[in-house]
Design a protein around this motif. Structure first.
Motif, mmCIF file in Angstrom:
data_model
loop_
_atom_site.group_PDB
_atom_site.id
_atom_site.type_symbol
_atom_site.label_atom_id
_atom_site.label_comp_id
_atom_site.label_asym_id
_atom_site.label_seq_id
_atom_site.Cartn_x
_atom_site.Cartn_y
_atom_site.Cartn_z
ATOM 1 N N ASP A 93 0.828 -1.210 0.000
ATOM 2 C CA ASP A 93 0.000 0.000 0.000
ATOM 3 C C ASP A 93 0.862 1.259 0.000
ATOM 4 N N ALA A 94 1.968 1.234 0.739
ATOM 5 C CA ALA A 94 2.853 2.394 0.771
ATOM 6 C C ALA A 94 3.508 2.621 -0.590
ATOM 7 N N TYR A 95 3.940 1.547 -1.241
ATOM 8 C CA TYR A 95 4.541 1.692 -2.572
ATOM 9 C C TYR A 95 3.507 2.157 -3.596
ATOM 10 N N SER A 96 2.298 1.661 -3.492
ATOM 11 C CA SER A 96 1.245 2.110 -4.415
ATOM 12 C C SER A 96 0.898 3.568 -4.184
ATOM 13 N N LYS A 97 0.948 4.000 -2.941
ATOM 14 C CA LYS A 97 0.658 5.400 -2.635
ATOM 15 C C LYS A 97 1.750 6.322 -3.153
ATOM 16 N N MET A 98 2.980 5.828 -3.167
ATOM 17 C CA MET A 98 4.097 6.650 -3.637
ATOM 18 C C MET A 98 4.248 6.598 -5.148
ATOM 19 N N LYS A 184 20.624 23.912 -2.442
ATOM 20 C CA LYS A 184 20.411 22.467 -2.476
ATOM 21 C C LYS A 184 20.162 21.914 -1.081
ATOM 22 N N ASP A 185 20.918 22.406 -0.102
ATOM 23 C CA ASP A 185 20.707 21.941 1.269
ATOM 24 C C ASP A 185 19.324 22.318 1.772
ATOM 25 N N SER A 186 18.833 23.472 1.343
ATOM 26 C CA SER A 186 17.504 23.885 1.763
ATOM 27 C C SER A 186 16.420 23.014 1.128
ATOM 28 N N VAL A 187 16.621 22.658 -0.137
ATOM 29 C CA VAL A 187 15.632 21.819 -0.827
ATOM 30 C C VAL A 187 15.631 20.405 -0.255
ATOM 31 N N LEU A 188 16.810 19.837 -0.077
ATOM 32 C CA LEU A 188 16.941 18.445 0.356
ATOM 33 C C LEU A 188 17.140 18.331 1.863
ATOM 34 N N ASP A 189 16.549 19.238 2.608
ATOM 35 C CA ASP A 189 16.627 19.146 4.054
ATOM 36 C C ASP A 189 15.896 17.884 4.523
ATOM 37 N N LYS A 190 16.479 17.196 5.479
ATOM 38 C CA LYS A 190 15.925 15.903 5.890
ATOM 39 C C LYS A 190 14.530 16.048 6.495
ATOM 40 N N SER A 191 14.236 17.175 7.102
ATOM 41 C CA SER A 191 12.899 17.361 7.657
ATOM 42 C C SER A 191 11.853 17.471 6.553
ATOM 43 N N ARG A 192 12.199 18.117 5.443
ATOM 44 C CA ARG A 192 11.263 18.225 4.314
ATOM 45 C C ARG A 192 11.088 16.874 3.634
ATOM 46 N N LEU A 193 12.182 16.131 3.476
ATOM 47 C CA LEU A 193 12.066 14.804 2.879
ATOM 48 C C LEU A 193 11.301 13.853 3.787
ATOM 49 N N ALA A 194 11.453 14.010 5.095
ATOM 50 C CA ALA A 194 10.709 13.158 6.019
ATOM 51 C C ALA A 194 9.208 13.420 5.931
ATOM 52 N N GLN A 195 8.817 14.664 5.717
ATOM 53 C CA GLN A 195 7.399 14.969 5.553
ATOM 54 C C GLN A 195 6.834 14.315 4.296
ATOM 55 N N ILE A 196 7.629 14.300 3.210
ATOM 56 C CA ILE A 196 7.174 13.623 2.000
ATOM 57 C C ILE A 196 7.053 12.127 2.237
ATOM 58 N N ALA A 197 8.026 11.552 2.941
ATOM 59 C CA ALA A 197 7.966 10.123 3.237
ATOM 60 C C ALA A 197 6.747 9.791 4.094
ATOM 61 N N LEU A 225 13.804 8.163 7.641
ATOM 62 C CA LEU A 225 12.816 8.246 6.560
ATOM 63 C C LEU A 225 13.430 8.817 5.288
ATOM 64 N N ALA A 226 14.316 9.800 5.416
ATOM 65 C CA ALA A 226 14.995 10.322 4.235
ATOM 66 C C ALA A 226 15.850 9.253 3.578
ATOM 67 N N THR A 227 16.497 8.421 4.374
ATOM 68 C CA THR A 227 17.294 7.320 3.830
ATOM 69 C C THR A 227 16.417 6.325 3.079
ATOM 70 N N SER A 228 15.250 6.010 3.612
ATOM 71 C CA SER A 228 14.331 5.093 2.917
ATOM 72 C C SER A 228 13.870 5.687 1.592
ATOM 73 N N LEU A 229 13.616 6.994 1.588
ATOM 74 C CA LEU A 229 13.189 7.642 0.352
ATOM 75 C C LEU A 229 14.291 7.579 -0.705
ATOM 76 N N TYR A 230 15.515 7.852 -0.302
ATOM 77 C CA TYR A 230 16.645 7.742 -1.236
ATOM 78 C C TYR A 230 16.824 6.300 -1.710
ATOM 79 N N ALA A 231 16.679 5.354 -0.795
ATOM 80 C CA ALA A 231 16.905 3.954 -1.145
ATOM 81 C C ALA A 231 15.891 3.460 -2.172
ATOM 82 N N ILE A 232 14.660 3.921 -2.090
ATOM 83 C CA ILE A 232 13.654 3.511 -3.079
ATOM 84 C C ILE A 232 14.036 4.026 -4.457
ATOM 85 N N ILE A 233 14.535 5.264 -4.533
ATOM 86 C CA ILE A 233 14.982 5.796 -5.822
ATOM 87 C C ILE A 233 16.165 4.982 -6.354
ATOM 88 N N GLY A 234 17.107 4.642 -5.486
ATOM 89 C CA GLY A 234 18.232 3.826 -5.919
ATOM 90 C C GLY A 234 17.812 2.444 -6.378
#
Length: 263
Positions: A93-98, A184-197, A225-234
Motif C-alpha cells: 500500500d505504501a509503494y502504491s501510494k508513492m 540544495k541543502d535547503s531543498v533536500l533538508d531531511k525534515s522536508r524529505l521526512a514529511q514527504i515520506a 525516513l529520508a534514507t528510505s526515500l533515497y533507497a527507493i529511488i536507488g
C-alpha cells in the motif's frame, strides 16, 4: 697425559648414554594438543534444524539461523517496545501510494523490503538500505541541481565596468545564480524529505530500531525516513533504469517541494 683419541671415546660414550635415557622417557610437550577438527575449514553437514520449512523463508522475513546467538547478552530495554511492520500488504500500500497504480509491482519482493530496512534493525542481519540510499541520493541531488538551473531567477541587467565591458549573458545561464550549495541543502533538508515520506506512509513500514520508542523524533526518525526515500529511488534505478528513477524523483519528490517540470 691422555691421548686425544681416548678423550674422544669418553665423550662419544657419554652422549650415547644420555640419548638412550631420553628415548626411554615419555616426551613432554609444552602445549596442550587440540583436535584438528576444531580449526577445520570444511563446511559442516546440514543439521536437521535447518531442513525445516523456516529455512526456505526469504531473508527479509526472518533472521538467518546461523546469525542468531544462542542466548541474549544484553538486558531487555526499559520502556515500550517499538514494533516494526511485518505485513506485506501494508508495504504494498505504501509503494502504491508513492508510485501510483501498480507501484507494488515495480520492485521485487526482496528489494522492496531491503529499501525500507535501516541498518539499526535486527543489527543489520537481514540486510539494510545504505548502498541503495547512496545511489538514490546521487540521483536526487542531480535532479535537484537541474531543477535549480531551470528555475526562474530575478533578472538583473549587468552593468558595464569602467572600460565599457559587460558580462556575457545567455538564456541557459539565467538559472546559474540559484545553483548554490545552500539552495540544495535547503531543498533536500531531511525534515522536508521526512514529511514527504510520511505523506506516502513510509513511516509506517520503515523497519528500524529507535533509541527510545517513546521519542521517535529524538531518535533520528527524520534521517531514517529520508534514507528510505533515497533507497527507493536507488532501487528503482537498478531494477527499472535511470530514466524511470529520474521521472519518479521529479514527480514524487521534487514536485511536492515546489518545482515544476515540463512533460
Amino acid at each position: 697425559m691422555a691421548s686425544k683419541s681416548s678423550i674422544r671415546n669418553i665423550i662419544t660414550s657419554s652422549t650415547s648414554t644420555i640419548r638412550c635415557a631420553q628415548a626411554t622417557q615419555p616426551i613432554r610437550r609444552p602445549f596442550i594438543e587440540t583436535s584438528a577438527c576444531t580449526f577445520s575449514t570444511t563446511s559442516s553437514r546440514r543439521t536437521p534444524e535447518y531442513d525445516t520449512e523456516s529455512a526456505d523463508r526469504p531473508r527479509w522475513q526472518q533472521t538467518p539461523a546461523r546469525m542468531t546467538a544462542p542466548f541474549r547478552t544484553r538486558p531487555l530495554p526499559k520502556g515500550p517496545v517499538f514494533k516494526v511492520n511485518e505485513d506485506p500488504r501494508r508495504l504494498d500500500d505504501a509503494y502504491s501510494k508513492m508510485l501510483g497504480s501498480g507501484g507494488d509491482k515495480v520492485l521485487s519482493d526482496e528489494v522492496k523490503w531491503l529499501a525500507v530496512t535501516h541498518k539499526s534493525f535486527d543489527h543489520g542481519r537481514r540486510g539494510f538500505n545504505d548502498r541503495l540510499a547512496f545511489l538514490g541520493r546521487r540521483i536526487v541531488s542531480l535532479q535537484t541541481s537541474l531543477a535549480l538551473l531551470s528555475s526562474p531567477q530575478a533578472s538583473k541587467v549587468p552593468e558595464a565596468d569602467n572600460f565599457g565591458r559587460k558580462p556575457y549573458t545567455h538564456v541557459a545561464l539565467d538559472g546559474l545564480p540559484g545553483l548554490t550549495q545552500e539552495a540544495k541543502d535547503s531543498v533536500l533538508d531531511k525534515s522536508r524529505l521526512a514529511q514527504i515520506a510520511q505523506r506516502y506512509g513510509l513511516d509506517k513500514v520503515t523497519r528500524w530500531k529507535p533509541r527510545k520508542a517513546d521519542n521517535l523524533q529524538g531518535s533520528g526518525q527524520e534521517a531514517v525516513l529520508a534514507t528510505s526515500l533515497y533507497a527507493i529511488i536507488g532501487a528503482i534505478a537498478l531494477e527499472r533504469g535511470g530514466e524511470v528513477a529520474n521521472k519518479v524523483t521529479q514527480e514524487k519528490i521534487l514536485s511536492p517541494l515546489g518545482f515544476t517540470f515540463q512533460s
